[in-house]
Design an enzyme around this catalytic site. Structure first.
Site, PDB file in Angstrom:
ATOM      1  N   ARG A 106       0.841  -1.211   0.000  1.00 17.19           N
ATOM      2  CA  ARG A 106       0.000   0.000   0.000  1.00 17.19           C
ATOM      3  C   ARG A 106       0.867   1.250   0.000  1.00 17.19           C
ATOM      4  NH1 ARG A 106       1.873   3.091   4.429  1.00 17.19           N
ATOM      5  NH2 ARG A 106       1.370   2.148   6.429  1.00 17.19           N
ATOM      6  N   GLU A 120      -6.193   7.080   8.092  1.00 20.59           N
ATOM      7  CA  GLU A 120      -5.051   7.850   8.634  1.00 20.59           C
ATOM      8  C   GLU A 120      -4.532   8.848   7.599  1.00 20.59           C
ATOM      9  OE1 GLU A 120      -2.129   5.888  11.328  1.00 20.59           O
ATOM     10  OE2 GLU A 120      -0.671   6.518   9.836  1.00 20.59           O
ATOM     11  N   ARG A 140      -5.371   5.506   0.951  1.00 20.58           N
ATOM     12  CA  ARG A 140      -4.425   4.397   1.057  1.00 20.58           C
ATOM     13  C   ARG A 140      -4.717   3.542  -0.171  1.00 20.58           C
ATOM     14  NH1 ARG A 140      -2.096   3.393   6.467  1.00 20.58           N
ATOM     15  NH2 ARG A 140      -1.210   5.446   6.825  1.00 20.58           N
ATOM     16  N   CYS A 148       1.352  10.644   9.534  1.00 23.87           N
ATOM     17  CA  CYS A 148       2.286  10.046  10.507  1.00 23.87           C
ATOM     18  C   CYS A 148       3.689  10.072   9.906  1.00 23.87           C
ATOM     19  CB  CYS A 148       1.857   8.604  10.792  1.00 23.87           C
ATOM     20  SG  CYS A 148       3.018   7.728  11.850  1.00 23.87           S
ATOM     21  N   THR A 154       6.126   8.199  10.145  1.00 18.05           N
ATOM     22  CA  THR A 154       6.675   6.895   9.703  1.00 18.05           C
ATOM     23  C   THR A 154       6.386   6.639   8.234  1.00 18.05           C
ATOM     24  OG1 THR A 154       4.677   5.672  10.282  1.00 18.05           O
ATOM     25  CG2 THR A 154       6.398   5.803  11.965  1.00 18.05           C
ATOM     26  N   ARG A 164       4.074   0.600   2.438  1.00 17.00           N
ATOM     27  CA  ARG A 164       4.293  -0.561   3.317  1.00 17.00           C
ATOM     28  C   ARG A 164       4.007  -1.807   2.495  1.00 17.00           C
ATOM     29  NH1 ARG A 164       2.714  -4.005   7.695  1.00 17.00           N
ATOM     30  NH2 ARG A 164       0.477  -3.814   7.369  1.00 17.00           N
ATOM     31  N   ARG A 200       4.570  -7.195  12.498  1.00 20.02           N
ATOM     32  CA  ARG A 200       3.254  -6.845  13.074  1.00 20.02           C
ATOM     33  C   ARG A 200       2.456  -8.133  13.262  1.00 20.02           C
ATOM     34  NH1 ARG A 200       1.011  -1.298   9.996  1.00 20.02           N
ATOM     35  NH2 ARG A 200       2.832  -0.033  10.530  1.00 20.02           N
ATOM     36  N   GLU A 248      -1.479  -3.053  12.492  1.00 12.32           N
ATOM     37  CA  GLU A 248      -0.638  -2.388  13.486  1.00 12.32           C
ATOM     38  C   GLU A 248      -1.229  -2.561  14.892  1.00 12.32           C
ATOM     39  OE1 GLU A 248      -0.323   1.868  13.125  1.00 12.32           O
ATOM     40  OE2 GLU A 248       1.756   1.816  13.800  1.00 12.32           O
TER      41      GLU A 248
HETATM   42  P1  ADP Z   1      -1.468  -0.237   7.053  1.00 19.09           P
HETATM   43  O1  ADP Z   1      -0.871  -1.365   6.315  1.00 19.09           O
HETATM   44  O2  ADP Z   1      -2.329   0.558   6.144  1.00 19.09           O
HETATM   45  O3  ADP Z   1      -0.416   0.533   7.777  1.00 19.09           O
HETATM   46  P2  ADP Z   1      -2.505  -2.066   9.122  1.00 19.09           P
HETATM   47  O4  ADP Z   1      -1.175  -2.537   9.582  1.00 19.09           O
HETATM   48  O5  ADP Z   1      -3.499  -1.718  10.179  1.00 19.09           O
HETATM   49  O6  ADP Z   1      -2.445  -0.753   8.189  1.00 19.09           O
HETATM   50  O7  ADP Z   1      -3.101  -3.176   8.170  1.00 19.09           O
HETATM   51  C1  ADP Z   1      -4.339  -2.986   7.559  1.00 19.09           C
HETATM   52  C2  ADP Z   1      -5.014  -4.301   7.217  1.00 19.09           C
HETATM   53  O8  ADP Z   1      -4.281  -4.945   6.195  1.00 19.09           O
HETATM   54  C3  ADP Z   1      -5.082  -5.281   8.379  1.00 19.09           C
HETATM   55  O9  ADP Z   1      -6.335  -5.938   8.349  1.00 19.09           O
HETATM   56  C4  ADP Z   1      -3.976  -6.251   8.061  1.00 19.09           C
HETATM   57  O10 ADP Z   1      -4.190  -7.533   8.625  1.00 19.09           O
HETATM   58  C5  ADP Z   1      -4.059  -6.293   6.554  1.00 19.09           C
HETATM   59  N1  ADP Z   1      -2.822  -6.767   5.931  1.00 19.09           N
HETATM   60  C6  ADP Z   1      -1.598  -6.231   6.032  1.00 19.09           C
HETATM   61  N2  ADP Z   1      -0.702  -6.951   5.328  1.00 19.09           N
HETATM   62  C7  ADP Z   1      -1.379  -7.978   4.775  1.00 19.09           C
HETATM   63  C8  ADP Z   1      -1.020  -9.064   3.936  1.00 19.09           C
HETATM   64  N3  ADP Z   1       0.214  -9.242   3.505  1.00 19.09           N
HETATM   65  N4  ADP Z   1      -2.007  -9.927   3.571  1.00 19.09           N
HETATM   66  C9  ADP Z   1      -3.283  -9.748   3.987  1.00 19.09           C
HETATM   67  N5  ADP Z   1      -3.679  -8.733   4.767  1.00 19.09           N
HETATM   68  C10 ADP Z   1      -2.748  -7.863   5.164  1.00 19.09           C
HETATM   69  N1  IOM Z   2       1.282   5.029  11.695  1.00 15.63           N
HETATM   70  C1  IOM Z   2       0.771   5.060  13.023  1.00 15.63           C
HETATM   71  N2  IOM Z   2      -0.528   4.482  13.061  1.00 15.63           N
HETATM   72  N3  IOM Z   2       1.657   4.549  14.079  1.00 15.63           N
HETATM   73  C2  IOM Z   2       3.065   4.569  13.845  1.00 15.63           C
HETATM   74  C3  IOM Z   2       1.136   5.035  15.346  1.00 15.63           C
HETATM   75  C4  IOM Z   2       2.103   4.874  16.546  1.00 15.63           C
HETATM   76  O1  IOM Z   2       2.283   3.702  17.002  1.00 15.63           O
HETATM   77  O2  IOM Z   2       2.625   5.886  16.988  1.00 15.63           O
END
Ligand code: ADP
Ligand code: IOM
Length: 350
Positions: free
Chosen positions: A116, A215, A219, A261, A263, A270, A299, A304
Site C-alpha cells: 500500500r 489515517e 491508502r 504520521c 513513519t 508498506r 506486526r 498495526e
Molecule cells: P497499514 O498497512 O495501512 O499501515 P494495518 O497494519 O493496520 O495498516 O493493516 C491494515 C489491514 O491490512 C489489516 O487488516 C492487516 O491484517 C491487513 N494486511 C496487512 N498486510 C497484509 C497481507 N500481507 N495480507 C493480507 N492482509 C494484510
Molecule cells: N502510523 C501510526 N498508526 N503509528 C506509527 C502510530 C504509533 O504507534 O505511533
C-alpha cells in the site's frame, strides 16, 4: 476555562519516540506555535500522550507542521528513517527494477502479499486538521476519480455511512477494510465526524482497493493470496499512475509524499506478507536479528498494534523515506527469502 497545556511526563517504560524526543526545552519552544490551519503542538502529540504504547506518538496536521514543529519531528524522522533534515527523498516506481521471483511458489509459508501507499491531496490539511466540509470534498473527488478506472482496476466505491454492519465486519476480518474506533487515530483527531467522508473502493476480486479518509486521505492498496510480490507491485504502480492523472498529491523534494504520521513519509509505502513461521517464532531473538538486518517490521495479523496468531506474522519494510519504492519492496523481499531459508533449516532439525 480551557485546560492549561502542561509538559507531559511519560512513565519510564514508555518507548515512544515522542517520549524520547519531547524534552522540556523543546516543549517550551513549540508549545504556543500554530500552523496556518491552526494545528498546535497539543494536537500533534495528543495520540502519544493518550496512548503510552504508541511506537511514535506524533501526527502532522499539514505539511507546515513538519517545519514549524521541526525540533520535535526532525529527530523522530532521523531515528525512524535514518534520514537527516538536509537529505532529499528519491522515487522509483519502475517495477522492471524489482528483482523478486516468487520466494514460495508452493505456497507453504506466504499466505498473502499486500503493498500500500498513502497519499494526501495537495493544498489540503491532513486528516488531523481537516474540516468536515474539506474531508467530504476529498471523498467526492476521490470516489469520482476511482469510479472512472477501467480494466482490472474497475470497481465500486462504498461509503462507510450506511454500510451494512455484517458486510463491514466481514471486510475487516478478511483484512480488506480498516477497523473503526482505533484509539491511536481517535486521539489524533482522525476519527472526527465518523463515519462521514470515509469509505472503501475495490475491484470485484478485491485485489485493488483504496481506503478513503482513514489515517491518510487515500491508502492505495494492491493485494492477493500467495507470494507473487512482483505482480502485486506491478498492479499497484499502474493504479498509482492512473490515479495521479486525476488528483494532485502533496509532495516535496525533502519529505517525498506528505503523510499524517512521520513513519509513512517519503514513499508512504508498506509492502507486507502474511507469513507462517512457527519454528522461528520460538526464537524471537534470532527472528528479530533477521528483521533488523533487512530493515523490516513485525506486526500481528490484524494490522498495526495487533498480535500474531498461529505463528503467522505480518512482515513489512520499515524504512520509507530516502529510499525508493523499489527498494522498499526489495527490503521486504530479501528479508522474506532469508526468513524462509531459516524456517526450512529449523524444520529439518525437528
Ligand atoms: P497499514 O498497512 O495501512 O499501515 P494495518 O497494519 O493496520 O495498516 O493493516 C491494515 C489491514 O491490512 C489489516 O487488516 C492487516 O491484517 C491487513 N494486511 C496487512 N498486510 C497484509 C497481507 N500481507 N495480507 C493480507 N492482509 C494484510
Ligand atoms: N502510523 C501510526 N498508526 N503509528 C506509527 C502510530 C504509533 O504507534 O505511533
Amino acid at each position: 476555562m480551557s485546560k492549561k497545556f502542561l509538559y507531559p511526563i511519560f512513565p519510564k517504560d514508555c518507548k515512544s519516540l515522542l517520549s524520547k524526543y519531547l524534552t522540556k526545552e523543546i516543549f517550551e519552544h513549540l508549545k504556543d506555535l500554530k500552523t496556518t490551519n491552526n494545528f498546535t503542538l497539543n494536537m500533534a502529540i495528543a495520540s502519544g500522550v493518550d496512548n503510552l504504547d504508541s511506537g511514535i506518538g506524533v501526527y502532522a496536521g499539514d505539511v507546515e507542521s513538519y517545519s514549524i514543529f521541526g525540533k520535535l519531528f526532525d529527530p523522530i524522522i532521523q531515528e525512524y528513517h535514518s534520514f537527516s533534515k538536509n537529505d532529499k527523498h528519491k522515487t522509483n516506481l519502475n517495477s522492471d527494477d524489482l528483482k523478486a521471483a516468487n520466494p514460495d511458489p508452493l505456497g507453504k509459508y506466504i499466505l498473502s502479499t499486500r503493498i500500500r501507499v498513502g497519499r494526501n491531496f495537495a493544498n489540503m490539511p491532513l486528516g488531523p486538521a481537516i474540516s468536515k466540509e474539506q474531508r467530504d470534498g476529498v471523498e467526492k473527488r476521490a470516489s469520482e476519480a476511482l469510479n472512472s478506472l477501467d480494466g482490472n482496476l474497475k470497481g465500486t466505491y462504498y461509503p462507510i455511512s450506511g454500510m451494512n454492519e455484517e458486510i463491514s465486519k466481514k471486510l475487516i476480518a478478511d483484512h480488506f477494510l480498516f477497523k473503526a474506533g482505533d484509539r491511536f487515530l481517535e486521539s489524533a483527531g482522525l476519527n472526527r465526524d465518523w463515519p462521514s467522508g470515509r469509505g472503501i473502493f475495490h475491484n470485484d476480486e478485491k485485489t485493488f482497493l483504496v481506503w478513503v479518509n482513514e489515517e491518510d486521505q487515500l491508502r492505495i492498496i494492491s493485494m492477493q493470496s500467495g507470494g507473487d510480490i512482483k505482480e502485486v507491485f506491478e498492479r499497484l504502480t499502474k493504479a498509482i499512475s492512473k490515479i495521479e492523472e486525476k488528483i494532485d498529491f502533496s509532495y516535496n523534494d525533502h519529505l517525498g509524499y506528505i503523510t499524517s504520521c512521520p513513519t509513512n513519509l517519503g514513499t508512504a509505502m508498506r509492502a507486507s506478507v502474511h507469513i507462517k513461521l512457527p519454528n522461528l517464532a520460538l526464537d524471537m531473538k534470532r527472528f528479530e536479528e533477521i528483521t533488523d538486518k533487512y530493515y523490516l517490521q513485525i506486526r500481528g495479523i490484524h494490522g498495526e498494534h495487533s498480535q500474531s496468531e498461529d505463528g503467522i506474522y505480518d512482515i513489512s519494510n520499515k524504512r520509507r523515506l530516502g529510499v525508493t519504492e523499489v527498494q522498499c519492496v526489495q527490503d521486504m523481499y530479501d528479508g522474506v527469502v532469508e526468513l524462509i531459508k531459516i524456517e526450512k533449516e529449523l524444520e529439518k532439525k525437528l
